[in-house]
Design a protein around this motif. Structure first.
Motif, PDB file in Angstrom:
ATOM      1  N   MET A   1       8.034  -3.393   2.786  1.00  0.00           N
ATOM      2  CA  MET A   1       7.309  -3.696   3.969  1.00  0.00           C
ATOM      3  C   MET A   1       5.905  -3.193   3.950  1.00  0.00           C
ATOM      4  O   MET A   1       4.780  -3.636   4.540  1.00  0.00           O
ATOM      5  CB  MET A   1       7.983  -2.797   5.508  1.00  0.00           C
ATOM      6  CG  MET A   1       7.227  -3.163   6.736  1.00  0.00           C
ATOM      7  SD  MET A   1       8.146  -2.627   8.007  1.00  0.00           S
ATOM      8  CE  MET A   1       7.466  -1.199   8.388  1.00  0.00           C
ATOM      9  N   TRP A   2       5.840  -1.975   3.035  1.00  0.00           N
ATOM     10  CA  TRP A   2       4.510  -1.480   2.841  1.00  0.00           C
ATOM     11  C   TRP A   2       3.623  -2.208   2.096  1.00  0.00           C
ATOM     12  O   TRP A   2       2.334  -2.349   2.174  1.00  0.00           O
ATOM     13  CB  TRP A   2       4.575  -0.025   2.166  1.00  0.00           C
ATOM     14  CG  TRP A   2       5.216   0.873   2.862  1.00  0.00           C
ATOM     15  CD1 TRP A   2       6.573   1.588   3.010  1.00  0.00           C
ATOM     16  CD2 TRP A   2       4.722   1.586   4.278  1.00  0.00           C
ATOM     17  NE1 TRP A   2       6.876   2.252   4.026  1.00  0.00           N
ATOM     18  CE2 TRP A   2       5.723   2.186   5.027  1.00  0.00           C
ATOM     19  CE3 TRP A   2       3.397   1.324   5.021  1.00  0.00           C
ATOM     20  CZ2 TRP A   2       5.340   2.994   5.946  1.00  0.00           C
ATOM     21  CZ3 TRP A   2       3.162   2.064   6.013  1.00  0.00           C
ATOM     22  CH2 TRP A   2       4.164   2.906   6.582  1.00  0.00           C
ATOM     23  N   PHE A   3       4.102  -3.202   1.046  1.00  0.00           N
ATOM     24  CA  PHE A   3       3.268  -4.168   0.209  1.00  0.00           C
ATOM     25  C   PHE A   3       2.745  -4.906   1.357  1.00  0.00           C
ATOM     26  O   PHE A   3       1.584  -5.576   1.252  1.00  0.00           O
ATOM     27  CB  PHE A   3       4.073  -4.763  -0.614  1.00  0.00           C
ATOM     28  CG  PHE A   3       4.273  -3.901  -1.990  1.00  0.00           C
ATOM     29  CD1 PHE A   3       3.239  -3.666  -2.812  1.00  0.00           C
ATOM     30  CD2 PHE A   3       5.623  -3.564  -2.225  1.00  0.00           C
ATOM     31  CE1 PHE A   3       3.492  -2.565  -3.626  1.00  0.00           C
ATOM     32  CE2 PHE A   3       5.781  -2.817  -3.453  1.00  0.00           C
ATOM     33  CZ  PHE A   3       4.907  -2.432  -4.068  1.00  0.00           C
ATOM     34  N   SER A   4       3.607  -5.513   2.227  1.00  0.00           N
ATOM     35  CA  SER A   4       3.145  -6.272   3.413  1.00  0.00           C
ATOM     36  C   SER A   4       1.928  -5.666   4.290  1.00  0.00           C
ATOM     37  O   SER A   4       0.863  -6.350   4.631  1.00  0.00           O
ATOM     38  CB  SER A   4       4.186  -6.625   4.276  1.00  0.00           C
ATOM     39  OG  SER A   4       5.263  -7.241   3.738  1.00  0.00           O
ATOM     40  N   VAL A   5       2.020  -4.583   4.460  1.00  0.00           N
ATOM     41  CA  VAL A   5       0.870  -3.939   5.197  1.00  0.00           C
ATOM     42  C   VAL A   5      -0.390  -3.742   4.385  1.00  0.00           C
ATOM     43  O   VAL A   5      -1.633  -3.977   4.920  1.00  0.00           O
ATOM     44  CB  VAL A   5       1.305  -2.312   5.688  1.00  0.00           C
ATOM     45  CG1 VAL A   5       0.288  -1.657   6.248  1.00  0.00           C
ATOM     46  CG2 VAL A   5       2.385  -2.491   6.869  1.00  0.00           C
ATOM     47  N   ALA A   6      -0.014  -3.289   3.210  1.00  0.00           N
ATOM     48  CA  ALA A   6      -1.223  -3.231   1.904  1.00  0.00           C
ATOM     49  C   ALA A   6      -1.722  -4.888   2.006  1.00  0.00           C
ATOM     50  O   ALA A   6      -2.996  -4.875   1.907  1.00  0.00           O
ATOM     51  CB  ALA A   6      -0.695  -2.885   0.708  1.00  0.00           C
ATOM     52  N   GLY A   7      -0.914  -5.943   1.927  1.00  0.00           N
ATOM     53  CA  GLY A   7      -1.757  -7.333   1.871  1.00  0.00           C
ATOM     54  C   GLY A   7      -2.424  -7.556   3.022  1.00  0.00           C
ATOM     55  O   GLY A   7      -3.491  -8.522   3.004  1.00  0.00           O
ATOM     56  N   MET A   8      -1.864  -7.189   4.383  1.00  0.00           N
ATOM     57  CA  MET A   8      -2.550  -7.495   5.663  1.00  0.00           C
ATOM     58  C   MET A   8      -3.888  -6.809   5.525  1.00  0.00           C
ATOM     59  O   MET A   8      -5.128  -7.242   5.954  1.00  0.00           O
ATOM     60  CB  MET A   8      -1.896  -7.061   6.837  1.00  0.00           C
ATOM     61  CG  MET A   8      -0.578  -8.033   7.261  1.00  0.00           C
ATOM     62  SD  MET A   8      -0.200  -7.409   8.957  1.00  0.00           S
ATOM     63  CE  MET A   8       0.569  -5.724   8.410  1.00  0.00           C
ATOM     64  N   VAL A   9      -4.145  -5.523   4.910  1.00  0.00           N
ATOM     65  CA  VAL A   9      -5.294  -4.710   4.852  1.00  0.00           C
ATOM     66  C   VAL A   9      -6.331  -5.445   3.964  1.00  0.00           C
ATOM     67  O   VAL A   9      -7.405  -5.672   4.322  1.00  0.00           O
ATOM     68  CB  VAL A   9      -4.917  -3.440   4.690  1.00  0.00           C
ATOM     69  CG1 VAL A   9      -6.404  -2.613   4.150  1.00  0.00           C
ATOM     70  CG2 VAL A   9      -4.333  -2.622   5.705  1.00  0.00           C
ATOM     71  N   LEU A  10      -5.730  -5.755   2.691  1.00  0.00           N
ATOM     72  CA  LEU A  10      -6.446  -6.545   1.702  1.00  0.00           C
ATOM     73  C   LEU A  10      -7.014  -7.815   2.133  1.00  0.00           C
ATOM     74  O   LEU A  10      -8.156  -8.091   2.055  1.00  0.00           O
ATOM     75  CB  LEU A  10      -5.685  -6.704   0.524  1.00  0.00           C
ATOM     76  CG  LEU A  10      -6.375  -7.354  -0.785  1.00  0.00           C
ATOM     77  CD1 LEU A  10      -7.607  -6.574  -1.123  1.00  0.00           C
ATOM     78  CD2 LEU A  10      -5.345  -7.618  -1.788  1.00  0.00           C
ATOM     79  N   GLY A  11      -6.133  -8.482   2.786  1.00  0.00           N
ATOM     80  CA  GLY A  11      -6.459  -9.913   3.655  1.00  0.00           C
ATOM     81  C   GLY A  11      -7.701  -9.785   4.454  1.00  0.00           C
ATOM     82  O   GLY A  11      -8.748 -10.523   4.415  1.00  0.00           O
ATOM     83  N   ALA A  12      -7.435  -8.797   5.253  1.00  0.00           N
ATOM     84  CA  ALA A  12      -8.625  -8.343   6.207  1.00  0.00           C
ATOM     85  C   ALA A  12     -10.013  -8.053   5.613  1.00  0.00           C
ATOM     86  O   ALA A  12     -11.019  -8.702   5.927  1.00  0.00           O
ATOM     87  CB  ALA A  12      -8.185  -7.402   7.354  1.00  0.00           C
ATOM     88  N   LEU A  13      -9.843  -7.267   4.426  1.00  0.00           N
ATOM     89  CA  LEU A  13     -10.961  -7.075   3.859  1.00  0.00           C
ATOM     90  C   LEU A  13     -11.667  -8.333   3.222  1.00  0.00           C
ATOM     91  O   LEU A  13     -12.724  -8.189   3.017  1.00  0.00           O
ATOM     92  CB  LEU A  13     -10.627  -5.777   2.798  1.00  0.00           C
ATOM     93  CG  LEU A  13     -10.630  -4.479   3.259  1.00  0.00           C
ATOM     94  CD1 LEU A  13     -10.037  -3.575   2.118  1.00  0.00           C
ATOM     95  CD2 LEU A  13     -11.424  -4.061   4.154  1.00  0.00           C
ATOM     96  N   ILE A  14     -10.832  -9.038   2.606  1.00  0.00           N
ATOM     97  CA  ILE A  14     -11.472 -10.237   1.788  1.00  0.00           C
ATOM     98  C   ILE A  14     -12.036 -11.015   2.836  1.00  0.00           C
ATOM     99  O   ILE A  14     -13.044 -11.728   2.859  1.00  0.00           O
ATOM    100  CB  ILE A  14     -10.079 -11.042   1.363  1.00  0.00           C
ATOM    101  CG1 ILE A  14      -9.817 -10.242   0.032  1.00  0.00           C
ATOM    102  CG2 ILE A  14     -10.539 -12.440   0.895  1.00  0.00           C
ATOM    103  CD1 ILE A  14      -8.599 -10.758  -0.351  1.00  0.00           C
ATOM    104  N   VAL A  15     -11.396 -11.071   4.036  1.00  0.00           N
ATOM    105  CA  VAL A  15     -12.203 -12.032   5.219  1.00  0.00           C
ATOM    106  C   VAL A  15     -13.370 -11.310   5.633  1.00  0.00           C
ATOM    107  O   VAL A  15     -14.374 -12.139   5.853  1.00  0.00           O
ATOM    108  CB  VAL A  15     -11.351 -12.503   6.237  1.00  0.00           C
ATOM    109  CG1 VAL A  15     -12.079 -13.224   7.569  1.00  0.00           C
ATOM    110  CG2 VAL A  15     -10.143 -13.306   5.926  1.00  0.00           C
TER     111      VAL A  15
END
Length: 141
Positions: A1-15
């Motif tokens: 689940m923590w990788f998913s949260v990290a993915g959401m944060v990374l995705g938001a930073l990319i956008v």
């Protein structure tokens, strides 16, 4: 689940980085443009693949977190569909297709600086270069 949260944060930073590069002239946007020019091989990859990757990470991460906490199946299906949709759009734009104007950073830059003709098409490159050279000579123009 923590990788998913990290993915959401990374995705938001990319956008966010894509939005800055496309729609602003801030010092941070100029810095991101210089860095990303070395990373992306084509304008399509820069303009469409990056935000699609970011949105895929955000929606996919939300879907995985909802699955872990026992979210309703229709909501999980929606987020999975959105993540896959952005993945497909990003992969399709690896082909040499014309960019939509809202995602084309060069077009948005020309629009912000009044370098489009009356029909909304970019001026010829020689005219753009001449106008930009004149503006650099005058700091208040």
């Amino acid at each position: 689940m923590w990788f998913s949260v990290a993915g959401m944060v990374l995705g938001a930073l990319i956008v966010h980085a894509w939005w800055l590069e496309t729609y602003t002239d801030s010092p941070l946007a100029r810095s991101w443009r210089r860095m990303s020019a070395a990373w992306s091989p084509t304008r399509n990859a820069q303009s469409v693949l990056r935000p699609c990757t970011g949105l895929m990470l955000v929606f996919g991460g939300v879907g995985v977190v909802l699955e872990q906490v026992g979210g309703p199946t229709p909501l999980l299906t929606l987020f999975a569909f959105l993540a896959l949709l952005f993945l497909v759009i990003g992969v399709v734009y690896l082909l040499p297709l014309p960019l939509p104007r809202f995602a084309d950073a060069r077009y948005q830059h020309l629009k912000r600086h009044g370098l489009l003709d009356a029909t909304g098409r970019p001026l010829p490159d020689d005219v753009i270069n001449r106008i930009l050279a004149q503006r650099e000579g005058h700091p208040f123009s």
